[in-house]
Design an enzyme around this catalytic site. Structure first.
Site, PDB file in Angstrom:
ATOM      1  N   PRO A  23       0.837  -1.204   0.000  1.00  8.72           N
ATOM      2  CA  PRO A  23       0.000   0.000   0.000  1.00  8.72           C
ATOM      3  C   PRO A  23       0.866   1.246   0.000  1.00  8.72           C
ATOM      4  CG  PRO A  23      -0.001  -1.038   2.160  1.00  8.72           C
ATOM      5  CD  PRO A  23       0.703  -1.977   1.251  1.00  8.72           C
ATOM      6  N   CYS A  25       0.397   5.482  -0.343  1.00  6.75           N
ATOM      7  CA  CYS A  25      -0.518   6.619  -0.464  1.00  6.75           C
ATOM      8  C   CYS A  25      -0.207   7.447  -1.699  1.00  6.75           C
ATOM      9  CB  CYS A  25      -0.447   7.482   0.786  1.00  6.75           C
ATOM     10  SG  CYS A  25      -1.154   6.678   2.237  1.00  6.75           S
ATOM     11  N   GLN A 100      -6.675  -1.714   1.780  1.00  5.46           N
ATOM     12  CA  GLN A 100      -6.166  -1.508   3.132  1.00  5.46           C
ATOM     13  C   GLN A 100      -7.100  -0.555   3.859  1.00  5.46           C
ATOM     14  OE1 GLN A 100      -2.692   0.967   4.259  1.00  5.46           O
ATOM     15  NE2 GLN A 100      -1.789  -0.926   5.051  1.00  5.46           N
ATOM     16  N   TYR A 183      -0.447   5.152  13.088  1.00  5.79           N
ATOM     17  CA  TYR A 183      -1.838   5.512  12.878  1.00  5.79           C
ATOM     18  C   TYR A 183      -2.686   4.915  14.007  1.00  5.79           C
ATOM     19  CZ  TYR A 183       0.034   7.123   8.470  1.00  5.79           C
ATOM     20  OH  TYR A 183       0.779   7.786   7.522  1.00  5.79           O
ATOM     21  N   LEU A 302      12.737  -2.430   1.212  1.00  9.65           N
ATOM     22  CA  LEU A 302      13.953  -2.511   0.401  1.00  9.65           C
ATOM     23  C   LEU A 302      14.216  -3.930  -0.091  1.00  9.65           C
ATOM     24  CD1 LEU A 302      16.403  -0.001   2.120  1.00  9.65           C
ATOM     25  CD2 LEU A 302      15.017   0.301   0.084  1.00  9.65           C
ATOM     26  N   ARG A 325       8.415   0.935  -3.445  1.00 14.50           N
ATOM     27  CA  ARG A 325       9.116   1.826  -4.365  1.00 14.50           C
ATOM     28  C   ARG A 325       9.607   1.107  -5.608  1.00 14.50           C
ATOM     29  NH1 ARG A 325       9.984   3.492   0.805  1.00 14.50           N
ATOM     30  NH2 ARG A 325       9.840   5.738   1.236  1.00 14.50           N
TER      31      ARG A 325
END
Length: 355
Positions: A23, A25, A100, A183, A302, A325
């Site tokens: 996930p 954003c 999610q 969160y 990573l 990424r």
């Protein structure tokens, strides 16, 4: 046979491989939380690229649960209708669409990344008063939250359950409960952020209570056939914070509550954490939770090379690798990894001329 490209079955759902889109954003929705063409293309491209599981960004279960005014949501029927083209396209191209479910807690109502402004968004600019376990903000420049009372906590649990029901209606094949990264649910889990003295705080059992109640409510809402995943921060990376030992205990309880896979990330509860970021730095967290809690896990952080991902699955460190990424840089990483590992790359027919 490549272990990375073996199917993974979770309840009634089978992933074609062990590669998931993490996930991430996008901060691209309107103030009504509706996904649009960007989300269709963003998520759909990763399905075309060969990921076995494609997960949405943190999708708010309540308007006040958004990180920024530009976050997607799933608190309304209009949002259900807007998500349907996305889930339909992702599934049509061989991936499992997953949402999610999230609540940002005291990290809500902030400016999105890239905005030169920092901190809390005021009401006049579309912001709102966030909520949390107490009235303490995450950072001084964030908005002062309202401490959740019993009625507020019950409303959060109910909102996650209703959102899970909407996820089914929207065509998602699985759901993930976001209990990481500082969160709301993580705020209740971590002793760094939960200073309550009632039944929702105190010892570890009290601090785990909200995450477990939300998870049970989500499991009841989606039924027995749909997989439920939970993302946790397996450690706060801060002395006196949430630890891997705590995560093993939580994961054991989550499995008993009907969770099918624990997605192991880390950090987020403290701005002062010293995180040893490096190649595969969170994989040992997933490995330990998997080994000691005896629950399937996902590894993230990573993971960039096909051989690295293959070794994680082969060596039993996790059951799923989540790429973030790396999939932003290269949506076709899964197909290219298949070729590199000697597995069959299921390129869409429209792209076969490039193979």
């Amino acid at each position: 046979m490549s272990a990375l490209f073996t199917p993974l079955t979770l309840r009634a759902v089978t992933l074609p491989n062990r590669i998931a889109m993490a996930p991430m954003c996008q901060y691209s929705a309107g103030p009504d939380g509706l996904p649009h063409d960007w989300h269709l293309v963003h998520l759909g491209t990763r399905a075309v690229g060969g990921a076995g599981l494609v997960m949405t960004e943190a999708t708010a279960v309540l308007p006040e649960g958004r990180i920024s005014p530009q976050d997607t949501g799933i608190w309304s029927d209009r949002q259900v209708d807007a998500w349907r083209p996305v889930t339909r396209f992702v599934a049509a191209h061989g991936a499992v669409p997953v949402v999610q479910l999230a609540h940002a807690g005291f990290k809500a109502s902030t400016y999105r990344p890239g905005d030169p402004r920092r901190g809390g968004v005021p009401d006049a600019e579309g912001g709102w008063t966030p909520v949390g376990p107490s009235g303490e903000p995450f950072l001084p420049e964030y908005r002062m939250p309202t401490a959740l009372d019993e009625a507020g906590i019950a409303a959060v649990v109910r909102a996650f359950a209703v959102a899970a029901d909407r996820a089914v209606a929207a065509g998602f094949a699985a759901v993930e409960v976001h209990a990481a990264h500082g969160y709301l649910l993580h705020e209740f889990l971590s002793p760094l952020t939960n200073h309550r003295t009632d039944g929702w705080g105190g010892d570890r059992a009290g601090r785990m209570r909200l995450t477990l109640e939300v998870t049970r409510a989500v499991r009841a809402a989606v039924g027995e056939d749909m997989p439920v995943l939970v993302r946790i921060s397996a450690t706060d990376w801060v002395e006196g914070g949430w630890t891997v030992d705590d995560s093993v205990a939580l994961a054991t309880e989550l499995a008993a509550a009907g969770v099918d896979l624990v997605d192991c990330s880390s950090g987020g509860a403290s701005p002062n954490a010293s995180i040893p970021v490096g190649r595969g730095y969170q994989v040992p967290l997933a490995a330990r939770v998997r080994r000691e809690a005896r629950v399937p896990t996902g590894a993230v952080g990573l993971i960039v090379e096909p051989e690295q991902a293959e070794a994680i699955i082969t060596e039993g460190e996790a059951d799923l690798v989540l790429l973030g990424r790396e999939l932003l840089r290269n949506p076709y990483w899964p197909h290219q990894a298949a070729a590199k590992l000697g597995a069959e790359a299921a390129w869409p027919r429209q792209y076969l001329r490039a193979v």
